[in-house]
Design a protein around this motif. Structure first.
Motif, PDB file in Angstrom:
ATOM      1  N   LEU A 252       0.822  -1.209   0.000  1.00 11.56           N
ATOM      2  CA  LEU A 252       0.000   0.000   0.000  1.00 11.56           C
ATOM      3  C   LEU A 252       0.857   1.261   0.000  1.00 11.56           C
ATOM      4  CD1 LEU A 252      -2.761  -1.187   2.471  1.00 11.56           C
ATOM      5  CD2 LEU A 252      -3.138  -0.489   0.093  1.00 11.56           C
ATOM      6  N   ILE A 253       1.940   1.267   0.765  1.00 11.78           N
ATOM      7  CA  ILE A 253       2.843   2.415   0.785  1.00 11.78           C
ATOM      8  C   ILE A 253       3.391   2.686  -0.617  1.00 11.78           C
ATOM      9  CG2 ILE A 253       5.139   3.158   1.585  1.00 11.78           C
ATOM     10  CD1 ILE A 253       4.416   1.837   4.296  1.00 11.78           C
ATOM     11  N   ALA A 254       3.632   1.609  -1.371  1.00  9.50           N
ATOM     12  CA  ALA A 254       4.146   1.752  -2.735  1.00  9.50           C
ATOM     13  C   ALA A 254       3.059   2.126  -3.731  1.00  9.50           C
ATOM     14  CB  ALA A 254       4.812   0.451  -3.173  1.00  9.50           C
ATOM     15  N   GLY A 255       1.777   2.081  -3.307  1.00 10.01           N
ATOM     16  CA  GLY A 255       0.673   2.465  -4.185  1.00 10.01           C
ATOM     17  C   GLY A 255       0.043   1.320  -4.944  1.00 10.01           C
ATOM     18  N   GLU A 256       0.323   0.089  -4.548  1.00 15.88           N
ATOM     19  CA  GLU A 256      -0.243  -1.051  -5.267  1.00 15.88           C
ATOM     20  C   GLU A 256      -1.722  -1.213  -4.920  1.00 15.88           C
ATOM     21  OE1 GLU A 256       2.188  -4.579  -5.051  1.00 15.88           O
ATOM     22  OE2 GLU A 256       3.994  -3.369  -4.851  1.00 15.88           O
ATOM     23  N   PRO A 257      -2.542  -1.654  -5.908  1.00 13.31           N
ATOM     24  CA  PRO A 257      -4.003  -1.707  -5.733  1.00 13.31           C
ATOM     25  C   PRO A 257      -4.478  -2.945  -4.989  1.00 13.31           C
ATOM     26  CG  PRO A 257      -3.431  -2.395  -7.949  1.00 13.31           C
ATOM     27  CD  PRO A 257      -2.133  -1.984  -7.285  1.00 13.31           C
ATOM     28  N   VAL A 258      -4.164  -3.013  -3.707  1.00 16.36           N
ATOM     29  CA  VAL A 258      -4.637  -4.119  -2.883  1.00 16.36           C
ATOM     30  C   VAL A 258      -5.612  -3.561  -1.843  1.00 16.36           C
ATOM     31  CG1 VAL A 258      -2.575  -5.503  -3.255  1.00 16.36           C
ATOM     32  CG2 VAL A 258      -2.622  -3.907  -1.343  1.00 16.36           C
ATOM     33  N   ALA A 259      -6.038  -4.396  -0.902  1.00 20.68           N
ATOM     34  CA  ALA A 259      -7.047  -4.006   0.082  1.00 20.68           C
ATOM     35  C   ALA A 259      -6.723  -2.659   0.728  1.00 20.68           C
ATOM     36  CB  ALA A 259      -7.155  -5.086   1.159  1.00 20.68           C
ATOM     37  N   LEU A 260      -7.727  -1.791   0.814  1.00 19.44           N
ATOM     38  CA  LEU A 260      -7.647  -0.466   1.435  1.00 19.44           C
ATOM     39  C   LEU A 260      -6.855   0.554   0.614  1.00 19.44           C
ATOM     40  CD1 LEU A 260      -7.280  -1.215   5.264  1.00 19.44           C
ATOM     41  CD2 LEU A 260      -9.323  -0.543   4.003  1.00 19.44           C
ATOM     42  N   HIS A 261      -6.508   0.224  -0.630  1.00 21.99           N
ATOM     43  CA  HIS A 261      -5.790   1.185  -1.466  1.00 21.99           C
ATOM     44  C   HIS A 261      -6.605   2.462  -1.660  1.00 21.99           C
ATOM     45  CE1 HIS A 261      -3.457   2.852  -4.810  1.00 21.99           C
ATOM     46  NE2 HIS A 261      -4.616   3.025  -5.424  1.00 21.99           N
ATOM     47  N   THR A 262      -7.884   2.306  -1.965  1.00 16.70           N
ATOM     48  CA  THR A 262      -8.737   3.481  -2.208  1.00 16.70           C
ATOM     49  C   THR A 262      -8.833   4.350  -0.961  1.00 16.70           C
ATOM     50  OG1 THR A 262     -10.031   2.269  -3.858  1.00 16.70           O
ATOM     51  CG2 THR A 262     -11.034   4.251  -2.922  1.00 16.70           C
TER      52      THR A 262
END
Length: 378
Positions: A43-53
Motif C-alpha cells: 500500500l505504501i508503494a501504491g499497489e491496488p490491494v485491500a484499502l488502497h482506495t
C-alpha cells in the motif's frame, strides 16, 4: 516523538509528531519492536490491494500516519477507566478496533462490525516510538516470549485463522503453496493440528530446508513450474489431489511473488470437493479459475485476520502466543533481517516489499528500544 509519515505513495519520511495521550479506555505503549507487513508495504508503494482506495483518499488531504500493526511494546500510560493493564507490562495488540455501537456489535457479532478501524491502516500504528491503542485490543505477552517473536505473532494468528477456516479433519492431506513466512507458519500450524500428510512447495533452498526442519512430509521444489508441483501432489495422493490447499505465494511478480498462477495451481491440486484457502494478497481484480473450481466442487475460502477481515478478539492472539511460549511454533527462525532505530523504518519497508531480492523470509523487524540497560530487546 518520531514516527513514519507517508507524504505520497512511495514517499515515507521519519518526522517529529505529537506524543499520543490516552483517552479513558486507551493505552499508550512504548514500541519495542515493529515489522511492516507485506500488505502495508504494498500500500505504501501504491499497489491496488485491500484499502488502497481508502489510503489514496486520505493522502489527498495531506500526509498520513500509516503502517505498523505488527508490533509489541511496553505499557507507558493508561486511561482513567483502564483497570486490568499496568504500566510496564509487555504487550501486543490485535489490529482490529470494533465500534461497539452498530447492530452487529450490539448483537454480540463484533466480527461483523459495520464500522471497524484498523491500527496502522485507518488509525496511527506502531511505525513510531509510541502508539495509542484501545485497552480492549491489548494482549499480554507471556514470559519467555521475546519482543521479536511477539511482534511476529500477527501473521501466526493469520495462519491459525486459515487452518480453522479450512476445518481440517483428522488425517486430511494438505498442500501449502509458497514457503515464505505465511507458508512456513501454515506448515507449523498444520503439524500442530489435525493434518495428516502435509506437502509444501517453494523455490528457495533455504526456505525449503526450514520446511524440512518444521516437519513437512513432502517438500516440493517449485522451480520446475506448476506442472512439477501438480505431478508431485498427484503422485503423493494417488491422483486424488489434496483435501486442503493453503495458497500463500500469489502477488506482484515484480517483487518476486507468483502473480495469480498459484491460484490456478491450487485449484488443480485440490481434490474434488476439497478446499482452497487463499492467504496471499492478490490484486483487487485478480483472475480466478472459477470454471475449474465450480466443475470440481472446490470451495474458495478467505481467512479472517489482517486488514481484509475482522478479528477483534484477542483469543487467537493469546493462543498464538501460547504456542510460541511452549515452543510448538518457531517464529524467530523466520526473522532474517533485524534493524535498529526509527531511521531504519523506510529500509525495513523496502526489504519487506521485495523480500525475495533481499533474501528475507519474515518482514524486516525494527528494534526501537535502543538496546539500553533493562530494555526489552528484539
Amino acid at each position: 516523538m518520531r514516527a513514519a509519515v507517508l507524504h505520497g505513495f512511495g514517499d515515507l519520511r521519519i518526522e517529529e509528531v505529537p506524543d499520543p495521550r490516552p483517552g479513558p479506555a486507551d493505552v499508550v505503549l512504548d514500541v519495542a519492536c515493529v515489522q511492516p507487513s507485506v500488505t502495508e508495504c504494498m500500500l505504501i508503494a501504491g499497489e491496488p490491494v485491500a484499502l488502497h482506495t481508502h489510503l489514496a483518499d486520505a493522502l489527498t488531504a495531506g500526509p498520513v500516519r500509516f503502517g505498523g500493526h505488527e508490533f509489541c511494546g511496553v505499557v507507558r500510560s493508561v486511561g482513567t477507566a483502564v483497570r486490568d493493564i499496568t504500566v510496564g507490562a509487555r504487550v501486543t495488540a490485535v489490529e482490529t478496533v470494533v465500534c461497539g455501537r452498530c447492530p452487529a456489535c450490539r448483537r454480540g457479532r463484533s466480527d461483523a462490525c459495520l464500522a471497524p478501524e484498523f491500527i496502522g491502516f485507518t488509525r496511527p500504528g506502531a511505525l513510531a516510538e509510541q502508539v495509542l491503542v484501545p485497552a480492549a485490543c491489548v494482549v499480554p505477552v507471556p514470559p519467555g516470549v521475546t519482543a521479536s517473536a511477539a511482534a511476529a505473532v500477527q501473521p501466526l494468528a493469520g495462519a491459525l485463522h486459515a487452518h480453522a477456516l479450512a476445518a481440517v479433519q483428522p488425517g486430511e492431506t494438505m498442500l501449502v503453496i509458497g514457503a515464505g513466512v505465511m507458508g512456513l507458519l501454515a506448515l507449523q500450524v498444520a503439524r500442530c493440528g489435525n493434518a495428516g500428510l502435509v506437502a509444501i512447495s517453494g523455490r528457495s533452498p533455504a526456505k525449503l530446508a526450514l520446511a524440512n526442519r518444521f516437519g513437512a512430509d513432502l517438500v516440493i521444489d517449485a522451480s520446475g513450474g506448476p506442472e512439477a508441483v501438480l505431478a508431485a501432489v498427484q503422485e503423493a495422493t494417488g491422483g486424488i489431489g489434496v483435501d486442503v490447499v493453503v495458497e500463500t505465494a500469489g502477488g506482484a511478480p515484480e517483487v518476486g511473488l507468483a502473480g495469480t498462477e498459484t491460484l490456478e495451481l491450487a485449484a488443480r491440486c485440490a481434490r474434488r470437493g476439497g478446499r482452497v484457502v487463499v492467504v496471499s494478497v492478490l490484486p483487487d481484480r485478480a483472475p480466478a479459475p472459477l470454471g475449474l473450481l465450480r466443475e470440481r466442487g472446490t470451495a474458495l475460502l478467505h481467512p479472517r485476520s489482517g486488514a481484509g477481515g475482522y478479528s477483534p478478539g484477542g483469543g487467537v492472539f493469546d493462543h498464538a502466543l501460547r504456542l510460541v511460549a511452549r515452543g510448538d511454533i518457531d517464529v524467530e527462525s523466520l526473522v532474517t533481517h533485524r534493524l535498529s532505530g526509527m531511521t531504519e523504518v523506510p529500509k525495513a519497508v523496502e526489504i519487506t516489499r521485495d523480500k525475495t531480492a533481499h533474501g528475507a523470509i519474515n518482514p524486516a523487524q525494527v528494534d526501537l528500544t535502543g538496546g539500553g540497560k533493562g530494555a526489552w530487546n528484539c
